[in-house]
Structures are given as C-alpha cells and as structure tokens.
Scaffold this motif. Structure first.
Motif, PDB file in Angstrom:
ATOM      1  N   GLY A  26       0.830  -1.193   0.000  1.00 20.90           N
ATOM      2  CA  GLY A  26       0.000   0.000   0.000  1.00 20.90           C
ATOM      3  C   GLY A  26       0.864   1.243   0.000  1.00 20.90           C
ATOM      4  O   GLY A  26       1.957   1.256   0.580  1.00 20.90           O
ATOM      5  N   SER A  27       0.378   2.284  -0.654  1.00 20.76           N
ATOM      6  CA  SER A  27       1.080   3.565  -0.677  1.00 20.76           C
ATOM      7  C   SER A  27       0.101   4.662  -0.312  1.00 20.76           C
ATOM      8  O   SER A  27      -1.073   4.635  -0.706  1.00 20.76           O
ATOM      9  N   VAL A  28       0.592   5.675   0.435  1.00 25.36           N
ATOM     10  CA  VAL A  28      -0.295   6.751   0.866  1.00 25.36           C
ATOM     11  C   VAL A  28       0.514   7.996   1.197  1.00 25.36           C
ATOM     12  O   VAL A  28       1.660   7.896   1.656  1.00 25.36           O
ATOM     13  N   PHE A  29      -0.072   9.154   0.962  1.00 22.36           N
ATOM     14  CA  PHE A  29       0.473  10.407   1.450  1.00 22.36           C
ATOM     15  C   PHE A  29       0.017  10.567   2.896  1.00 22.36           C
ATOM     16  O   PHE A  29      -1.155  10.865   3.156  1.00 22.36           O
ATOM     17  N   LEU A  30       0.919  10.360   3.838  1.00 22.75           N
ATOM     18  CA  LEU A  30       0.593  10.557   5.247  1.00 22.75           C
ATOM     19  C   LEU A  30       0.835  12.013   5.625  1.00 22.75           C
ATOM     20  O   LEU A  30       1.874  12.584   5.293  1.00 22.75           O
ATOM     21  N   THR A  31      -0.113  12.594   6.340  1.00 22.72           N
ATOM     22  CA  THR A  31      -0.030  13.995   6.736  1.00 22.72           C
ATOM     23  C   THR A  31      -0.454  14.136   8.191  1.00 22.72           C
ATOM     24  O   THR A  31      -0.856  13.163   8.840  1.00 22.72           O
ATOM     25  N   GLU A  32      -0.400  15.382   8.682  1.00 20.19           N
ATOM     26  CA  GLU A  32      -0.803  15.632  10.063  1.00 20.19           C
ATOM     27  C   GLU A  32      -2.306  15.468  10.262  1.00 20.19           C
ATOM     28  O   GLU A  32      -2.786  15.392  11.397  1.00 20.19           O
ATOM     29  N   TYR A  33      -3.073  15.381   9.161  1.00 19.80           N
ATOM     30  CA  TYR A  33      -4.519  15.202   9.301  1.00 19.80           C
ATOM     31  C   TYR A  33      -4.994  13.812   8.840  1.00 19.80           C
ATOM     32  O   TYR A  33      -6.185  13.566   8.729  1.00 19.80           O
ATOM     33  N   SER A  34      -4.065  12.898   8.561  1.00 20.41           N
ATOM     34  CA  SER A  34      -4.423  11.534   8.160  1.00 20.41           C
ATOM     35  C   SER A  34      -4.178  10.565   9.310  1.00 20.41           C
ATOM     36  O   SER A  34      -3.741  10.960  10.396  1.00 20.41           O
TER      37      SER A  34
ATOM     38  N   HIS B 196       7.911  14.733  -0.782  1.00 22.80           N
ATOM     39  CA  HIS B 196       8.073  16.093  -1.291  1.00 22.80           C
ATOM     40  C   HIS B 196       8.527  16.925  -0.109  1.00 22.80           C
ATOM     41  O   HIS B 196       7.828  17.012   0.901  1.00 22.80           O
ATOM     42  N   THR B 197       9.695  17.532  -0.217  1.00 19.31           N
ATOM     43  CA  THR B 197      10.190  18.342   0.894  1.00 19.31           C
ATOM     44  C   THR B 197       9.344  19.584   1.092  1.00 19.31           C
ATOM     45  O   THR B 197       9.126  20.047   2.219  1.00 19.31           O
ATOM     46  N   HIS B 198       8.850  20.137  -0.023  1.00 19.69           N
ATOM     47  CA  HIS B 198       8.038  21.349   0.005  1.00 19.69           C
ATOM     48  C   HIS B 198       7.450  21.524  -1.382  1.00 19.69           C
ATOM     49  O   HIS B 198       7.857  20.845  -2.336  1.00 19.69           O
TER      50      HIS B 198
ATOM     51  N   ALA C 189       1.926  19.105  -0.195  1.00 19.37           N
ATOM     52  CA  ALA C 189       2.663  20.054   0.641  1.00 19.37           C
ATOM     53  C   ALA C 189       2.639  19.657   2.115  1.00 19.37           C
ATOM     54  O   ALA C 189       3.381  20.231   2.912  1.00 19.37           O
ATOM     55  N   HIS C 190       1.811  18.677   2.477  1.00 18.65           N
ATOM     56  CA  HIS C 190       1.629  18.303   3.882  1.00 18.65           C
ATOM     57  C   HIS C 190       2.277  16.966   4.241  1.00 18.65           C
ATOM     58  O   HIS C 190       2.298  16.603   5.416  1.00 18.65           O
ATOM     59  N   THR C 191       2.768  16.235   3.257  1.00 20.75           N
ATOM     60  CA  THR C 191       3.247  14.882   3.536  1.00 20.75           C
ATOM     61  C   THR C 191       4.471  14.884   4.452  1.00 20.75           C
ATOM     62  O   THR C 191       5.332  15.767   4.382  1.00 20.75           O
ATOM     63  N   TYR C 192       4.534  13.887   5.335  1.00 17.35           N
ATOM     64  CA  TYR C 192       5.668  13.751   6.251  1.00 17.35           C
ATOM     65  C   TYR C 192       6.958  13.430   5.484  1.00 17.35           C
ATOM     66  O   TYR C 192       6.927  12.907   4.371  1.00 17.35           O
ATOM     67  N   ASP C 193       8.075  13.687   6.126  1.00 17.44           N
ATOM     68  CA  ASP C 193       9.325  13.117   5.636  1.00 17.44           C
ATOM     69  C   ASP C 193       9.184  11.592   5.680  1.00 17.44           C
ATOM     70  O   ASP C 193       8.838  11.025   6.724  1.00 17.44           O
ATOM     71  N   PRO C 194       9.430  10.897   4.566  1.00 10.91           N
ATOM     72  CA  PRO C 194       9.158   9.456   4.540  1.00 10.91           C
ATOM     73  C   PRO C 194      10.014   8.652   5.503  1.00 10.91           C
ATOM     74  O   PRO C 194       9.536   7.659   6.080  1.00 10.91           O
ATOM     75  N   PHE C 195      11.261   9.055   5.701  1.00  9.78           N
ATOM     76  CA  PHE C 195      12.144   8.254   6.546  1.00  9.78           C
ATOM     77  C   PHE C 195      11.798   8.396   8.031  1.00  9.78           C
ATOM     78  O   PHE C 195      11.928   7.442   8.802  1.00  9.78           O
ATOM     79  N   VAL C 196      11.316   9.571   8.421  1.00  8.89           N
ATOM     80  CA  VAL C 196      10.839   9.739   9.797  1.00  8.89           C
ATOM     81  C   VAL C 196       9.590   8.891  10.019  1.00  8.89           C
ATOM     82  O   VAL C 196       9.474   8.162  11.013  1.00  8.89           O
ATOM     83  N   ALA C 197       8.648   8.962   9.079  1.00  4.48           N
ATOM     84  CA  ALA C 197       7.413   8.197   9.216  1.00  4.48           C
ATOM     85  C   ALA C 197       7.672   6.687   9.162  1.00  4.48           C
ATOM     86  O   ALA C 197       7.055   5.910   9.899  1.00  4.48           O
TER      87      ALA C 197
END
Length: 279
Positions: A5-13, A36-38, A58-66
C-alpha cells in the motif's frame, strides 16, 4: 506476488504507526511513502495528474521519519519509499538515513527512487532539472559505495567525496534494493544500469515494457531485475492475474489520505487481495 500500500501521510491523516500496524495485521507486505520536501508557491510545472495539485503534496511527512515510526511497531512489514526524490537530497546524509532505518528495522527497507517532476522544487535544492537523471544516478551509486565499503569514496560530475567512514552499514548485504520509478523514455535502460527493480505506474504498455526490460536485462547480463507495479485503480482480480502472469513481484495499491476510520475500512476492503496474492 506481494501486495503493498502507498499513501500520502499527513498531520490530518491516519498516523504512520497506526497504519503500519493495521497493514501488517491484514497481510500487506509493505508500506510505500512518497516524498516532497516542500511545494513552491510559484510553480510553472503542471501537475502530472491534471488540474489542481492536491494539498497533501505540501503536507506529507518526511518518509524516513514516518517509516521509522512504522518500523518500531512492526516486525515483518517492509518499509519503502515510493518514491524518494534522491536528486533533491544530499547523498552522504541520505545514505546514513537509509542505512540507519535498515539496520534498526532488521533489514526491511526498500528504497524506491525517482528523478521527480516538479522543476521548481528541484531548483530550490540546487538541482538543474535538465540533469536530474544524471544526478540521481550518481547519488544512487554514491550511496551504494557508502553502504558497501569500509572506506567509501566517489568521484563523479555531480557527487565528489574522498575516502570516508560511515556506519551503521545496512542490515541487508549491499544495502536495500533500489526500485527505480518512472514510465518515460530511457527508463528501462536506467533500471538495467543501476537499479534492482522497475517501479512503473500501471498502463496499457506494461506488458510490452516488461518484455523489453527482460530483453535489455539479458543483454546487460542481469537476471535479477524485479518489477513493482503501482496500480492506480481499485483492485480487480483480472488485473492482478495479468500482473502475476507477467511475473510482477509486487503490486502497490494507492490508499486515500484519510482519517484512521476511513483508512482502516479501505484496508479491510482490500485485505482479501493481500491474503490471496501475497506470497
């Protein structure tokens, strides 16, 4: 054939830990996170999907942190980028980040990489869009050197460093597998040149391109190149069967950026495919 599975994880997901736990419990093989860094406010590059670009970019987390958060609550789920914009990253720092994630997770990292599409974003990182593929190639090669040599060095047109020490080394010998994303001209030759797997978006030319990849791999003395397909629509048995017949290693399903309740509902709807196809 594995189901991911793939997803854009954000502060509101849904959070990365909750998602990773749920995916592992339901039999998914891996979690892919984009990068995307920005997003530059002033942008001439058109959004590839057409129309207005979704705000999640514009809201996605840094992937390596997540993915590190995901690693801490799972034991078998593969931790993947899909894709990491290596042409926008310092290769020495990124080599350390990837090696650390792989070591901490016990060798569960997959590194999906690509050159990117947002030219303004690249320029903010000092990368000339015209040279992004060449920059990507050298940075991948430089990271491999950091992962595999006690005293690593690399001398190219875009990456240049003398003999250096860097630990930890990845848990996987040789480092994580490199999955090269892209569907454009020249991508198959690039895969044979410096990647372990091709990661295209599904489309009508997939079968032809998989066959051509096999031909080019044979010419290049490569017998170990895999294919991970990003499936853009809802899961369909006919499509999955066709992927399996092509020898596809992994199918990545695109999850919505949504709250925990909605995301878990979607995972449950698709979990039968994960159980049936994941080997």
């Amino acid at each position: 054939m594995h189901i991911a599975g793939s997803v854009f994880l954000t502060e509101y997901s849904i959070g990365p830990a909750q998602l990773a736990t749920a995916m592992e419990e339901r039999g998914y093989e891996s979690l892919f996170l984009p990068e995307h860094t920005h997003i530059p406010v002033s942008r001439l590059t058109p959004y590839p999907g057409g129309g207005e670009m979704p705000s999640k970019y514009a809201h996605t987390y840094d992937p390596f942190v997540a993915l590190t958060a995901a690693a801490m609550v799972t034991t078998t789920l593969r931790l993947a980028t899909g894709i990491s914009l290596i042409a926008e990253r310092d290769p020495i720092t990124t080599a350390k980040v990837v090696a650390s994630l792989d070591f901490i997770s016990g060798g569960r990292t997959l590194l999906g990489v690509g050159a990117g599409w947002n030219r303004e974003e690249m320029r903010h990182h000092g990368t000339d869009p015209r040279h992004r593929w060449a920059v990507l190639r050298e940075r991948v090669q430089a990271m491999k050197a950091m992962w595999t040599h006690e005293e690593a060095e690399y001398h190219g047109d875009y990456v240049d460093f003398d003999a250096s020490w860097s630990w930890p080394k990845p848990a996987q010998p040789g480092g994580p597998k490199i999955l090269l994303g892209g569907n454009g001209p020249g991508i198959l030759n690039r895969v044979v040149d410096y990647a372990d797997s091709w990661m295209p978006i599904s489309g009508p030319t997939l079968a032809t391109n998989v066959s051509e990849l096999g031909r080019l791999a044979e010419l290049g003395g490569r017998s170990d190149i895999g294919v991970t397909v990003v499936h853009t629509g809802p899961p369909e048995p006919r499509a999955f069967d066709s992927y399996a017949q092509l020898g596809v290693d992994r199918v990545v399903l695109l999850l919505p950026t949504a709250c925990e309740t909605e995301t878990l509902k979607k995972l449950d709807e698709w979990s039968a495919y994960a159980a049936e196809f994941t080997a």
